[in-house]
Design an enzyme around this catalytic site. Structure first.
Site, PDB file in Angstrom:
ATOM      1  N   GLN A  98      27.404 -12.960 -65.608  1.00  9.16           N
ATOM      2  CA  GLN A  98      28.757 -13.405 -65.301  1.00  9.16           C
ATOM      3  C   GLN A  98      29.006 -14.812 -65.828  1.00  9.16           C
ATOM      4  OE1 GLN A  98      28.173 -14.627 -60.672  1.00  9.16           O
ATOM      5  NE2 GLN A  98      27.647 -12.516 -61.216  1.00  9.16           N
ATOM      6  N   HIS A 100      31.930 -18.285 -64.952  1.00 10.34           N
ATOM      7  CA  HIS A 100      32.994 -18.791 -64.088  1.00 10.34           C
ATOM      8  C   HIS A 100      33.928 -19.711 -64.872  1.00 10.34           C
ATOM      9  CE1 HIS A 100      30.628 -17.141 -60.906  1.00 10.34           C
ATOM     10  NE2 HIS A 100      29.663 -18.038 -61.024  1.00 10.34           N
ATOM     11  N   GLU A 117      28.294 -24.639 -60.460  1.00 13.30           N
ATOM     12  CA  GLU A 117      27.319 -24.425 -59.397  1.00 13.30           C
ATOM     13  C   GLU A 117      25.946 -24.889 -59.850  1.00 13.30           C
ATOM     14  OE1 GLU A 117      28.003 -20.216 -59.082  1.00 13.30           O
ATOM     15  OE2 GLU A 117      26.254 -19.721 -60.318  1.00 13.30           O
ATOM     16  N   HIS A 174      25.487 -16.511 -67.017  1.00 11.01           N
ATOM     17  CA  HIS A 174      24.314 -16.650 -66.161  1.00 11.01           C
ATOM     18  C   HIS A 174      24.153 -15.451 -65.232  1.00 11.01           C
ATOM     19  CE1 HIS A 174      27.638 -18.049 -63.636  1.00 11.01           C
ATOM     20  NE2 HIS A 174      26.900 -17.683 -62.599  1.00 11.01           N
ATOM     21  N   ARG A 194      32.784 -10.861 -64.594  1.00  7.37           N
ATOM     22  CA  ARG A 194      31.611 -10.060 -64.874  1.00  7.37           C
ATOM     23  C   ARG A 194      31.576  -9.715 -66.358  1.00  7.37           C
ATOM     24  NH1 ARG A 194      32.766  -6.559 -60.828  1.00  7.37           N
ATOM     25  NH2 ARG A 194      31.956  -7.750 -59.074  1.00  7.37           N
TER      26      ARG A 194
END
Length: 324
Positions: A98, A100, A117, A174, A194
């Protein structure tokens, strides 16, 4: 207004995942809902899983409500939403690969924060690996490989072991591989695009949707590993490691090793903390000592200016960055 001088301990919110297992119960003795539990949202004010305070003045209230109604607890920090989210993830199987979006793309298309993250690896089975980054050199090549399912060409893998730390900026392709458990510190966002999901199906035979075009839009090309300035400070038996200090958050490891570590409030208006191992005490002036055991999560609010952690305990702590 009176400043709050006691930490807020939280009850995690659990999420079942197709790739989840029983590790959150096995390692932390959490009362998980099913044997496919993938995530414990430990410190969260996100609407998809706000955590609840279990002690003190705000016992029984959710973190999003406290943020909305008692901003003084957080040093009158700005922002419509509590900016950080702490999770523990149990990857019994590979997660979907996926990516972000950043804040600008997420605000325009998803109406929430972007998602940068990072992971502290709690445990990893022998041979475990992450999917981290990609091999495409241009966006055209990225689009070609994604649209034609050229996954072996695209994905980059990295071996992983307990104690490793990875910073995952928005735009990074990642995934956690099977057999890995991490503590994740992230922006408070639940937007995931995804790229690939291993062609697996759920209990009803359905594949989860992919987001190929969004993934092509937001992926950073070419991939470049972020450079981290990791620093370690030892005082007595205790060791404090700074893993990252970014515009979104700073993340630390506190290890007391049978000693004690003293802290004072810096520029950050509040601190998030998760106990990953051991047993110790949190000592706040004017309060009774708080027992710390593996699996606890808490916030040290703005009103606590100094505190001490003692015993034999491992904690991952975080603070909001300038952009949070």
């Amino acid at each position: 207004m009176r400043l709050m001088t006691e930490p807020m301990f939280m009850i995690p919110v659990f999420h079942e995942k197709i790739w989840g297992g029983t590790g959150l119960h096995d390692r932390f003795n959490y009362d998980i809902p099913t044997d496919h539990t993938g995530e414990a949202w430990a410190i969260s004010a996100h609407p998809h899983g706000p955590a609840t305070v279990v002690n003190g003045e705000f016992k029984g209230e959710s973190l999003d409500t406290i943020w909305a109604q008692h901003r003084e607890v957080f040093g009158n920090a700005k922002g419509d939403v509590f900016p950080l989210l702490t999770k523990i993830l149990d990857a019994h199987e590979d997660l979907s690969v996926q990516v972000h979006p950043d804040d600008a793309y997420a605000e325009e298309h998803e109406h929430e924060l972007g998602k940068t993250e990072c992971w502290y690896v709690i445990a990893a089975e022998p041979g475990a690996k992450l999917y981290y980054g990609h091999h495409a050199q241009t966006r055209e090549q990225l689009a070609d490989w994604i649209n034609n399912d050229q996954w072996d060409k695209l994905f980059r893998t990295v071996p992983v072991k307990a104690g490793d730390f990875f910073y995952v900026p928005s735009g990074t392709i990642h995934a956690l591989g099977a057999g890995i458990m991490v503590l994740e510190t992230q922006q408070s966002s639940d937007t995931t695009y995804r790229v690939y999901d291993w062609d697996r199906t759920d209990a009803k035979g359905r594949k989860r949707p992919l987001h190929k075009q969004q993934s092509i839009d937001v992926t950073t090309v070419p991939h470049v590993d972020p450079k981290l300035d990791v620093t370690k400070t030892t005082v007595g038996k205790a060791t404090i490691t700074k893993f990252v200090a970014s515009e979104f958050f700073a993340v630390y490891e506190w290890r007391t090793n049978g000693g004690e570590a003293h802290f004072s409030r810096g520029k950050a208006p509040y601190t998030l903390a998760s106990v990953l191992d051991g047993r110790g005490e949190l000592i706040v002036p004017g309060e009774q000592p708080y027992t710390l055991v593996k699996g606890m999560h808490f916030i040290i609010p703005f009103g606590i200016k100094e505190w001490t952690v003692k015993g034999d305990v491992q904690i991952i702590a975080s603070e909001p960055g300038a952009k949070a």
